[in-house]
Design a protein around this motif. Sequence first.
Motif, PDB file in Angstrom:
ATOM      1  N   GLN A 158      -4.190   2.126  -2.597  1.00 57.97           N
ATOM      2  CA  GLN A 158      -4.412   1.962  -1.221  1.00 57.97           C
ATOM      3  C   GLN A 158      -5.722   2.319  -0.608  1.00 57.97           C
ATOM      4  O   GLN A 158      -6.494   3.286  -1.361  1.00 57.97           O
ATOM      5  CB  GLN A 158      -3.632   3.140  -0.505  1.00 57.97           C
ATOM      6  CG  GLN A 158      -3.486   2.861   1.083  1.00 57.97           C
ATOM      7  CD  GLN A 158      -2.256   3.649   1.619  1.00 57.97           C
ATOM      8  OE1 GLN A 158      -2.104   4.665   1.087  1.00 57.97           O
ATOM      9  NE2 GLN A 158      -1.727   3.168   2.803  1.00 57.97           N
ATOM     10  N   GLY A 159      -6.496   1.653   0.214  1.00 57.57           N
ATOM     11  CA  GLY A 159      -7.906   1.844   0.675  1.00 57.57           C
ATOM     12  C   GLY A 159      -7.931   2.891   1.567  1.00 57.57           C
ATOM     13  O   GLY A 159      -8.174   2.804   2.687  1.00 57.57           O
ATOM     14  N   PHE A 178     -13.315  -2.585  -2.065  1.00 55.76           N
ATOM     15  CA  PHE A 178     -12.759  -3.002  -3.279  1.00 55.76           C
ATOM     16  C   PHE A 178     -13.358  -3.877  -4.444  1.00 55.76           C
ATOM     17  O   PHE A 178     -13.887  -4.454  -3.954  1.00 55.76           O
ATOM     18  CB  PHE A 178     -11.316  -4.036  -2.665  1.00 55.76           C
ATOM     19  CG  PHE A 178     -10.632  -3.090  -1.525  1.00 55.76           C
ATOM     20  CD1 PHE A 178      -9.842  -1.849  -1.792  1.00 55.76           C
ATOM     21  CD2 PHE A 178     -10.861  -3.381  -0.305  1.00 55.76           C
ATOM     22  CE1 PHE A 178      -9.131  -1.449  -0.783  1.00 55.76           C
ATOM     23  CE2 PHE A 178     -10.164  -2.771   0.721  1.00 55.76           C
ATOM     24  CZ  PHE A 178      -9.406  -1.689   0.624  1.00 55.76           C
ATOM     25  N   ASN A 190     -10.890  -8.249   2.191  1.00 55.46           N
ATOM     26  CA  ASN A 190     -10.212  -7.742   1.592  1.00 55.46           C
ATOM     27  C   ASN A 190      -9.031  -8.448   1.214  1.00 55.46           C
ATOM     28  O   ASN A 190      -8.221  -9.146   2.021  1.00 55.46           O
ATOM     29  CB  ASN A 190      -9.349  -6.327   2.415  1.00 55.46           C
ATOM     30  CG  ASN A 190      -8.328  -5.802   2.118  1.00 55.46           C
ATOM     31  OD1 ASN A 190      -8.245  -5.627   0.801  1.00 55.46           O
ATOM     32  ND2 ASN A 190      -7.574  -4.924   2.609  1.00 55.46           N
ATOM     33  N   TYR A 207      -5.154 -10.153   3.990  1.00 54.51           N
ATOM     34  CA  TYR A 207      -4.507  -8.996   4.196  1.00 54.51           C
ATOM     35  C   TYR A 207      -3.268  -8.892   4.793  1.00 54.51           C
ATOM     36  O   TYR A 207      -2.818  -9.655   5.429  1.00 54.51           O
ATOM     37  CB  TYR A 207      -5.504  -8.176   5.267  1.00 54.51           C
ATOM     38  CG  TYR A 207      -5.141  -6.563   5.656  1.00 54.51           C
ATOM     39  CD1 TYR A 207      -4.991  -5.705   4.621  1.00 54.51           C
ATOM     40  CD2 TYR A 207      -4.777  -6.284   6.851  1.00 54.51           C
ATOM     41  CE1 TYR A 207      -4.720  -4.526   4.780  1.00 54.51           C
ATOM     42  CE2 TYR A 207      -4.560  -5.036   7.178  1.00 54.51           C
ATOM     43  CZ  TYR A 207      -4.297  -4.069   6.117  1.00 54.51           C
ATOM     44  OH  TYR A 207      -4.089  -2.815   6.258  1.00 54.51           O
ATOM     45  N   ARG A 214      -6.324  -5.521  -7.687  1.00 58.97           N
ATOM     46  CA  ARG A 214      -7.293  -4.837  -6.892  1.00 58.97           C
ATOM     47  C   ARG A 214      -7.571  -3.237  -7.316  1.00 58.97           C
ATOM     48  O   ARG A 214      -6.564  -2.490  -7.220  1.00 58.97           O
ATOM     49  CB  ARG A 214      -7.210  -4.888  -5.636  1.00 58.97           C
ATOM     50  CG  ARG A 214      -8.192  -4.545  -4.572  1.00 58.97           C
ATOM     51  CD  ARG A 214      -7.845  -4.505  -3.240  1.00 58.97           C
ATOM     52  NE  ARG A 214      -7.104  -3.118  -2.892  1.00 58.97           N
ATOM     53  CZ  ARG A 214      -6.637  -3.071  -1.609  1.00 58.97           C
ATOM     54  NH1 ARG A 214      -6.657  -3.832  -0.611  1.00 58.97           N
ATOM     55  NH2 ARG A 214      -6.162  -1.799  -1.441  1.00 58.97           N
ATOM     56  N   TYR A 220     -14.820  -4.176   7.644  1.00 55.08           N
ATOM     57  CA  TYR A 220     -15.870  -3.729   6.487  1.00 55.08           C
ATOM     58  C   TYR A 220     -17.311  -4.243   6.762  1.00 55.08           C
ATOM     59  O   TYR A 220     -17.987  -4.197   6.049  1.00 55.08           O
ATOM     60  CB  TYR A 220     -15.428  -4.278   5.362  1.00 55.08           C
ATOM     61  CG  TYR A 220     -14.114  -3.812   4.996  1.00 55.08           C
ATOM     62  CD1 TYR A 220     -13.863  -2.255   4.299  1.00 55.08           C
ATOM     63  CD2 TYR A 220     -12.828  -4.672   5.151  1.00 55.08           C
ATOM     64  CE1 TYR A 220     -12.775  -1.917   4.151  1.00 55.08           C
ATOM     65  CE2 TYR A 220     -11.636  -4.075   4.724  1.00 55.08           C
ATOM     66  CZ  TYR A 220     -11.522  -2.655   4.157  1.00 55.08           C
ATOM     67  OH  TYR A 220     -10.261  -2.147   4.082  1.00 55.08           O
ATOM     68  N   PHE A 280       0.649  -0.991   0.058  1.00 57.14           N
ATOM     69  CA  PHE A 280      -0.060   0.022   0.104  1.00 57.14           C
ATOM     70  C   PHE A 280       0.726   1.233  -0.032  1.00 57.14           C
ATOM     71  O   PHE A 280       0.632   2.135  -0.750  1.00 57.14           O
ATOM     72  CB  PHE A 280      -0.916   0.055   1.189  1.00 57.14           C
ATOM     73  CG  PHE A 280      -1.832  -1.390   1.303  1.00 57.14           C
ATOM     74  CD1 PHE A 280      -2.706  -1.561   0.246  1.00 57.14           C
ATOM     75  CD2 PHE A 280      -1.757  -2.190   2.446  1.00 57.14           C
ATOM     76  CE1 PHE A 280      -3.348  -2.725   0.192  1.00 57.14           C
ATOM     77  CE2 PHE A 280      -2.352  -3.199   2.453  1.00 57.14           C
ATOM     78  CZ  PHE A 280      -3.356  -3.765   1.571  1.00 57.14           C
ATOM     79  N   LYS A 327     -12.425   2.540   9.058  1.00 53.77           N
ATOM     80  CA  LYS A 327     -13.367   2.084   7.948  1.00 53.77           C
ATOM     81  C   LYS A 327     -14.896   2.627   8.083  1.00 53.77           C
ATOM     82  O   LYS A 327     -15.691   2.970   7.202  1.00 53.77           O
ATOM     83  CB  LYS A 327     -13.450   0.603   7.853  1.00 53.77           C
ATOM     84  CG  LYS A 327     -12.000  -0.081   7.777  1.00 53.77           C
ATOM     85  CD  LYS A 327     -11.687   0.334   6.454  1.00 53.77           C
ATOM     86  CE  LYS A 327      -9.883   0.153   6.504  1.00 53.77           C
ATOM     87  NZ  LYS A 327      -8.968   0.369   5.434  1.00 53.77           N
TER      88      LYS A 327
END
Length: 395
Positions: free
Chosen positions: A40-41, A323, A177, A128, A369, A208, A23, A238
Amino acid sequence: MGSAESQNRYLNPSMAEFGTTIFAEMSALAVRTGAVNLGQGFPDTDGPPEVSAAAIEAIRAGHNQYPPGQGIQPLREAIARHRRRFRGQVFDPEAEVLVTAGATEAIAASLLALCRAGDEVITFEPYYDSYAASIAMAGATRRVVTLQAPDYTFDPDDLAAAFTSNTRMVLLNSPHNPTGKVFDAAELAQIAELCVEHDVLVVSDEVYEHLVYGVEHIPIATLPGMSDRTVTVSSAGKIFSFTGWKIGWACGSAELIAAVRTTKQFLTYVSGGPFQHAVAVGLDLEDDFFDGYTTAMQSKRDRLCAGLTDAGFDVMIPDGTYFVTVDIASVGADDGIEFCLSLPERCGVVAVPTQVFYDDVEAGRRLVRFAFCKRDEVLDEAGRRLAAIVERSGR
Ligand code: PMP
Ligand code: GLN
């Protein structure tokens, strides 16, 4: 990726396989090239203004010294109320709730507290990235069960075979994820039955939990025999789109939480005092906020999935998270790392090769992703840019 660090002669050999996180690497690439960052989320807009106002107010009110080790009482109470309101779970805020420096610390502290050297931890790949590192830091060994694209199901026999006499824990993540998979009732029941049969603990990463689209999020702790063997983890990063605040939590039986607290107190001791006050306010927001967040993210999912499909990708529509994964074979590519490293230069978009989250590299080689927690115009621009390279390559 991260190969320079891997050769560092000072680094503990058990950490040698962990270089810079993908990330950080991909976000740095986005900054360097000025590309649209769907790697990156993290959301590109702030979370609810009443929550950020509460953080500012908490600083002004002088909540700026160490909070209590287990987290401030109003936040622990709010976490317990949130868990009861949305999941029907009952936790005692005094003994069964622990505030942590993000979900990352809750997971690391759980592994360090609950695993002995040589124990095995089962997790699903792609996993992850902090899972593998935390398992290694705990001196445990990971055993992976592969989620098979395109629907990311797993073979029940693979799961059963992964349990041995050394299995200590299943480290589960649903919604998941990077795939966006939401484990269904039958899958969770199989995992739970095996855990009961083999007397195995679960750390259930549910960061999530509010991002599920037309399916139900089922906490594994609510299944028969599971409440006393599960540590449930979630994160304000999140839920409220404040990923930089790093407020997370772990909930479970008093004995499990006391164990996790023992290691957590020597990692960070405490963190984020004023932000704890703000998250306590956020968790009590009306249902409208939580529903609106899910609806908004579902529409972003649909928007990016449409853009990626129009651009020529084989898209695996996710039931949860922010994602989406694609198979790049449909656009004439066959290696996700090469594809993602060249993408910023080719069209100014950054994505993450999910291959780096697999032990079985072949299983993830062509999977990439994209994060859709971005403004609509950013998602549209990414779609246009990706379509242009696919057109240029003549496919
Ligand atoms: N678990 C998963 C599955 C994640 O995607 C993330 C990343 N945000 C985390 C844990 C870490 O959460 P936090 O930022 O609260 O440490
Ligand atoms: N969870 C975020 C993601 O998957 C990244 C968090 C991080 O950079 N550690 O993209």
